[in-house]
Design a protein around this motif. Structure first.
Motif, mmCIF file in Angstrom:
data_model
loop_
_atom_site.group_PDB
_atom_site.id
_atom_site.type_symbol
_atom_site.label_atom_id
_atom_site.label_comp_id
_atom_site.label_asym_id
_atom_site.label_seq_id
_atom_site.Cartn_x
_atom_site.Cartn_y
_atom_site.Cartn_z
ATOM 1 N N ASN A 36 0.841 -1.194 0.000
ATOM 2 C CA ASN A 36 0.000 0.000 0.000
ATOM 3 C C ASN A 36 0.876 1.243 0.000
ATOM 4 N N GLY A 37 0.499 2.214 -0.820
ATOM 5 C CA GLY A 37 1.268 3.454 -0.902
ATOM 6 C C GLY A 37 2.433 3.397 -1.867
ATOM 7 N N SER A 41 -2.260 2.397 -7.273
ATOM 8 C CA SER A 41 -3.550 3.040 -7.533
ATOM 9 C C SER A 41 -3.382 4.336 -8.307
ATOM 10 N N GLU A 153 -7.074 -5.268 -7.441
ATOM 11 C CA GLU A 153 -7.513 -6.063 -6.297
ATOM 12 C C GLU A 153 -8.915 -6.645 -6.549
ATOM 13 N N HIS A 185 -2.772 -8.165 -4.128
ATOM 14 C CA HIS A 185 -1.957 -8.474 -2.961
ATOM 15 C C HIS A 185 -1.844 -9.974 -2.770
#
Length: 301
Positions: A36-37, A41, A153, A185
């Motif tokens: 994440n990060g 996205s 995802e 993930h």
């Protein structure tokens, strides 16, 4: 089908993407992974024409993702990880609406997918669980006549059986010559489906290639039982994590030193030898394990 060149995106003084490069060929499934990060996205939002890149170029079907977004979306299907639907429409109505928006939908394929994903299309969307909302999005995408599928995802909220159905559906797309960008993930999912993988970290692609090409970044796990106790193993190059459990010795070997290690342990009379190839998860964790510096006295930061 999709090409990203030196893509950079800044939000004020924060650099979310820094010179990202990758491409997805026709009939290829490309895995896009990172924590994440990391910038996944943000990259996908640029590809969908939702935000504009600060610099660099991104094209889909040879067209600019920002200026030609309307044309691109006629041949593109997107499934997010968190699907929000119109609460007063039924699942079937939403699927049909998405089909009309894109212009074409295979009705027979639509009905087959609804049955495969065990979705009740007569229920209102407000009554759906997260998993059922994902099913609506997946059926809508897979029933479309799109040439490129961007899946971010996509199995979030699905049970293991539905994840298997999803994987089968993605492989069917590949057989039809369709292209897929899969951000996930679930590393085992990426490993099963993807032809190539790109690992993004802190806004940069740190590795890209086929799984075989990336195997050199990790180690192979060995479990050995011998007639005589193995000695001198720790002095060899490329050996890590040696652990003696009764008569069984387990350790890891850098792939470039396998031949040397096998020659050494064969002197002690091998009775049992198991080797496990590195998984994508091993590879992924090696990239993100804490750095060790001498300034910290050898402790992880």
């Amino acid at each position: 089908m999709l090409k990203v060149s030196q893509l950079t995106k800044k939000f004020g003084t924060f650099t979310a993407l820094n010179g990202v490069n990758f491409e997805v060929g026709e009939g290829e499934i490309f895995g896009f992974i990172g924590p994440n990060g990391a910038g996944k996205s943000t990259t996908i939002r640029i590809l969908l024409g939702l935000i504009q890149a600060t610099s660099g170029e991104a094209t889909i079907f040879g067209k600019n993702v920002w200026s030609d977004a309307v044309e691109i979306h006629k041949r593109l299907a997107y499934v997010p990880g968190d699907v929000h639907l119109w609460p007063n429409l039924t699942g079937g109505e939403v699927i049909d609406l998405f089909g009309k928006l894109q212009g074409e939908m295979d009705r027979k394929r639509r009905d087959e997918l609804i049955a495969r994903f065990d979705l009740d299309p007569t229920k209102k969307c407000r009554t759906y669980s997260k998993g059922n909302r994902q099913k609506v999005a997946l059926v809508s995408a897979f029933a479309s006549e799109a040439d490129l599928f961007i899946l971010d995802e996509p199995t979030s909220g699905l049970d293991p059986l539905m994840e298997q159905i999803f994987q089968e559906s993605v492989l069917e797309l590949k057989e039809q010559g369709k292209s897929v960008l899969l951000s996930s993930h679930i590393l085992s999912e990426v490993e099963k489906l993807c032809d190539r993988v790109g690992i993004i970290r802190q806004g940069e692609i740190i590795e890209s290639g086929t799984l075989e090409e990336l195997r050199h970044l990790t180690r192979i796990n060995f479990v050995v039982e011998t007639k005589e106790r193995i000695v001198g193993l720790e002095s060899l190059n490329g050996i890590h994590e040696i652990e003696q459990l009764g008569d069984t010795l387990s350790f890891q070997v850098d792939s470039s030193y396998i031949d040397e290690v096998i020659r050494h342990i064969s002197q002690f009379g091998i009775q049992k030898l198991e080797s496990t190839p590195p998984t994508l998860e091993d590879l992924f964790m090696r990239h993100y394990e804490p750095k060790v510096t001498s300034a910290q006295g050898g402790r992880s930061q």
